[in-house]
Design an enzyme around this catalytic site. Sequence first.
Site, PDB file in Angstrom:
ATOM      1  N   LYS A 261     106.564 -37.588  44.599  1.00 61.12           N
ATOM      2  CA  LYS A 261     106.076 -38.505  43.572  1.00 61.12           C
ATOM      3  C   LYS A 261     106.605 -38.115  42.202  1.00 61.12           C
ATOM      4  O   LYS A 261     107.097 -38.961  41.444  1.00 61.12           O
ATOM      5  CB  LYS A 261     104.544 -38.513  43.543  1.00 61.12           C
ATOM      6  CG  LYS A 261     103.973 -39.612  42.638  1.00 61.12           C
ATOM      7  CD  LYS A 261     102.550 -39.327  42.210  1.00 61.12           C
ATOM      8  CE  LYS A 261     102.516 -38.306  41.108  1.00 61.12           C
ATOM      9  NZ  LYS A 261     101.228 -38.221  40.401  1.00 61.12           N
TER      10      LYS A 261
ATOM     11  N   ASP B 193     101.000 -43.121  42.905  1.00 61.41           N
ATOM     12  CA  ASP B 193      99.895 -42.319  42.371  1.00 61.41           C
ATOM     13  C   ASP B 193      98.583 -42.975  42.788  1.00 61.41           C
ATOM     14  O   ASP B 193      98.566 -43.908  43.598  1.00 61.41           O
ATOM     15  CB  ASP B 193      99.998 -42.178  40.850  1.00 61.41           C
ATOM     16  CG  ASP B 193      99.771 -43.504  40.113  1.00 61.41           C
ATOM     17  OD1 ASP B 193      99.591 -44.555  40.768  1.00 61.41           O
ATOM     18  OD2 ASP B 193      99.751 -43.478  38.871  1.00 61.41           O
TER      19      ASP B 193
END
Length: 210
Positions: free
Chosen positions: A121, A139
């Site tokens: 991420k 997220d």
Amino acid sequence: MRSKKDILNIKQTLIDTFKDAKSELKFKNHYELIVAVMLSAQCTDKRVNLITPALFSEYPDVFAMANANLASVKMLINSCSFFNNKAENLIKMAKAVVADFNGVVPLDEASLKSLAGVGQKTAHVVMLEAVGANVMAVDTHVFRVSHRLGLSRAKTPEATEVDLVAAFKTELGKLHQAMVLFGRYTCKATKPLCKECVLAGLCKSKDKIV
């Protein structure tokens, strides 16, 4: 899962509504970007933006961070979640950038993920921010929005990312930014603003407030 027509409508609505969307993290260069993104894990952008001015003043570049005093870094970021681990990883990350990449923050996924504290991420956020890469980063906001809109039923962020990439294919960076802001301010975890939502007509979530 949604039909191709629904996916296209969701995609275009998000892009049109958030056409100027950008990260709310404040940074001036790739070093500041990667530090801010690393700090933002399980911490709000607002909190990170309160922390980074003093941190960047003390350690203005990757070389300074590579030689930073651990206790000093911890003190500067101690209002951030998991600050002990993050302080260690910031210094390790900087040392690796200096040793392995001549002090230049790499912008490809494999190299970024070789750095301490940088998972998929974080790598993707750095890439889409720095060079507009066609990558998706999931997220907590993107995860929630994806599931409420029926774009994924996956149990993990990584698997959700796979579903979103397969569904949207292009303009993934723009969509990440749009979904973050949409989830942060409209499709909130509690008390979502459904009556103000541009996607209300396409939402079938059990959390929908009518």
